[in-house]
Design a protein around this motif. Structure first.
Motif, PDB file in Angstrom:
ATOM      1  N   LYS A  12       1.119  -0.974   0.075  1.00 23.34           N
ATOM      2  CA  LYS A  12      -0.087   0.310  -0.191  1.00 23.34           C
ATOM      3  C   LYS A  12       1.004   1.615   0.099  1.00 23.34           C
ATOM      4  O   LYS A  12       0.723   2.284  -0.524  1.00 23.34           O
ATOM      5  CB  LYS A  12      -1.005   0.446   1.262  1.00 23.34           C
ATOM      6  CG  LYS A  12      -1.684   1.191   1.076  1.00 23.34           C
ATOM      7  CD  LYS A  12      -2.660   1.387   2.247  1.00 23.34           C
ATOM      8  CE  LYS A  12      -3.328   2.609   2.803  1.00 23.34           C
ATOM      9  NZ  LYS A  12      -4.298   3.107   3.969  1.00 23.34           N
ATOM     10  N   LEU A  13       1.844   1.239   0.856  1.00 26.35           N
ATOM     11  CA  LEU A  13       2.793   1.943   1.197  1.00 26.35           C
ATOM     12  C   LEU A  13       3.460   2.385   0.008  1.00 26.35           C
ATOM     13  O   LEU A  13       3.822   3.430  -1.266  1.00 26.35           O
ATOM     14  CB  LEU A  13       3.789   2.173   1.761  1.00 26.35           C
ATOM     15  CG  LEU A  13       3.116   2.459   3.033  1.00 26.35           C
ATOM     16  CD1 LEU A  13       4.372   1.870   4.134  1.00 26.35           C
ATOM     17  CD2 LEU A  13       2.984   3.835   3.854  1.00 26.35           C
ATOM     18  N   VAL A  14       3.905   1.716  -1.154  1.00 22.48           N
ATOM     19  CA  VAL A  14       5.101   1.649  -2.449  1.00 22.48           C
ATOM     20  C   VAL A  14       3.874   2.128  -3.614  1.00 22.48           C
ATOM     21  O   VAL A  14       4.688   3.052  -4.264  1.00 22.48           O
ATOM     22  CB  VAL A  14       5.155   0.053  -2.818  1.00 22.48           C
ATOM     23  CG1 VAL A  14       5.726   0.012  -3.931  1.00 22.48           C
ATOM     24  CG2 VAL A  14       6.216  -0.597  -1.960  1.00 22.48           C
ATOM     25  N   LEU A  15       2.226   1.314  -3.558  1.00 21.01           N
ATOM     26  CA  LEU A  15       1.962   2.647  -4.560  1.00 21.01           C
ATOM     27  C   LEU A  15       1.269   3.905  -3.952  1.00 21.01           C
ATOM     28  O   LEU A  15       0.886   4.059  -5.263  1.00 21.01           O
ATOM     29  CB  LEU A  15       0.187   1.846  -4.363  1.00 21.01           C
ATOM     30  CG  LEU A  15       0.343  -0.073  -5.115  1.00 21.01           C
ATOM     31  CD1 LEU A  15      -1.233  -0.430  -4.635  1.00 21.01           C
ATOM     32  CD2 LEU A  15       0.662   0.151  -6.657  1.00 21.01           C
ATOM     33  N   GLY A  16       1.205   3.692  -2.613  1.00 18.62           N
ATOM     34  CA  GLY A  16       1.504   5.559  -2.738  1.00 18.62           C
ATOM     35  C   GLY A  16       1.976   5.876  -2.944  1.00 18.62           C
ATOM     36  O   GLY A  16       1.595   7.489  -3.476  1.00 18.62           O
ATOM     37  N   PHE A  17       3.358   5.139  -2.571  1.00 14.15           N
ATOM     38  CA  PHE A  17       4.395   6.396  -3.470  1.00 14.15           C
ATOM     39  C   PHE A  17       4.666   6.835  -4.787  1.00 14.15           C
ATOM     40  O   PHE A  17       5.162   7.868  -5.323  1.00 14.15           O
ATOM     41  CB  PHE A  17       6.678   5.653  -2.845  1.00 14.15           C
ATOM     42  CG  PHE A  17       6.625   5.807  -1.407  1.00 14.15           C
ATOM     43  CD1 PHE A  17       6.569   7.484  -0.553  1.00 14.15           C
ATOM     44  CD2 PHE A  17       7.066   4.777  -0.552  1.00 14.15           C
ATOM     45  CE1 PHE A  17       6.004   7.029   0.556  1.00 14.15           C
ATOM     46  CE2 PHE A  17       7.204   4.761   0.967  1.00 14.15           C
ATOM     47  CZ  PHE A  17       6.476   6.092   1.405  1.00 14.15           C
ATOM     48  N   LEU A  18       4.144   5.765  -5.625  1.00 10.06           N
ATOM     49  CA  LEU A  18       4.184   5.953  -6.864  1.00 10.06           C
ATOM     50  C   LEU A  18       3.100   7.395  -7.784  1.00 10.06           C
ATOM     51  O   LEU A  18       2.925   7.211  -8.217  1.00 10.06           O
ATOM     52  CB  LEU A  18       3.044   4.441  -7.486  1.00 10.06           C
ATOM     53  CG  LEU A  18       3.680   4.272  -8.678  1.00 10.06           C
ATOM     54  CD1 LEU A  18       4.879   4.972 -10.177  1.00 10.06           C
ATOM     55  CD2 LEU A  18       3.049   3.375  -9.263  1.00 10.06           C
ATOM     56  N   VAL A  19       1.431   7.120  -6.140  1.00 11.90           N
ATOM     57  CA  VAL A  19       1.014   7.724  -7.172  1.00 11.90           C
ATOM     58  C   VAL A  19       1.447   9.067  -6.832  1.00 11.90           C
ATOM     59  O   VAL A  19       1.607  10.505  -7.165  1.00 11.90           O
ATOM     60  CB  VAL A  19      -0.342   7.610  -6.243  1.00 11.90           C
ATOM     61  CG1 VAL A  19      -1.433   9.152  -6.397  1.00 11.90           C
ATOM     62  CG2 VAL A  19      -0.790   6.590  -6.616  1.00 11.90           C
TER      63      VAL A  19
END
Length: 142
Positions: free
Chosen positions: A100-107
């Motif tokens: 979830k954090l990884v995807l958040g960083f991507l966004v």
């Protein structure tokens, strides 16, 4: 004239230092918002300039001062560095790393690169717009 040039040169570094200081004070170690803001400013924006100058022949249609190569480099470097710092802080137990954090960083990194590519970024200092965008988007996402 020289005073105005000096004042302009000092604004960028002042915003840069103030942003890192405030992000560290407010969000130190336990918040992904701080990681996103600092990594997008330091790694993302820093690499965007280098890559954009070297490989930025193809300009973005709505802002001829920016290139696709620089914007892609900004998003990629901000994202990868954010994930690296998340892993580093996770290893020391300050936060728990997750997909979830990884995807958040991507966004956050992609949105920040898009905002930085807008024509307004030539009028406002990107040392201000990049971290502010990261903080605002990070507040919504994280």
């Amino acid at each position: 004239m020289c005073f105005l040039c000096t004042r302009e040169l000092l604004k960028g570094p002042l915003y840069y230092a103030a942003t890192i200081t405030l992000a560290s004070i407010i969000y130190w170690r336990t918040s992904p918002i701080s990681i996103a803001a600092i990594c997008n400013l330091c790694a993302g924006d820093g690499l965007a300039d280098i890559v954009g100058r070297r490989f930025g022949d193809k300009k973005i249609p709505y802002n001829r001062n920016k290139s696709y190569a620089g914007s892609i480099a900004m998003a990629a470097a901000g994202f990868l560095t954010s994930v690296g710092y998340m892993s580093y802080f996770s290893w020391f137990g300050y936060m728990e790393g997750s997909l979830k954090l990884v995807l958040g960083f991507l966004v956050v990194s992609v949105v920040t690169a898009l905002v930085e590519s807008l024509p307004i970024s030539t009028e406002l200092d990107d040392n201000l717009t990049v971290p502010l965008t990261s903080i605002l988007v990070g507040t919504v996402i994280f």
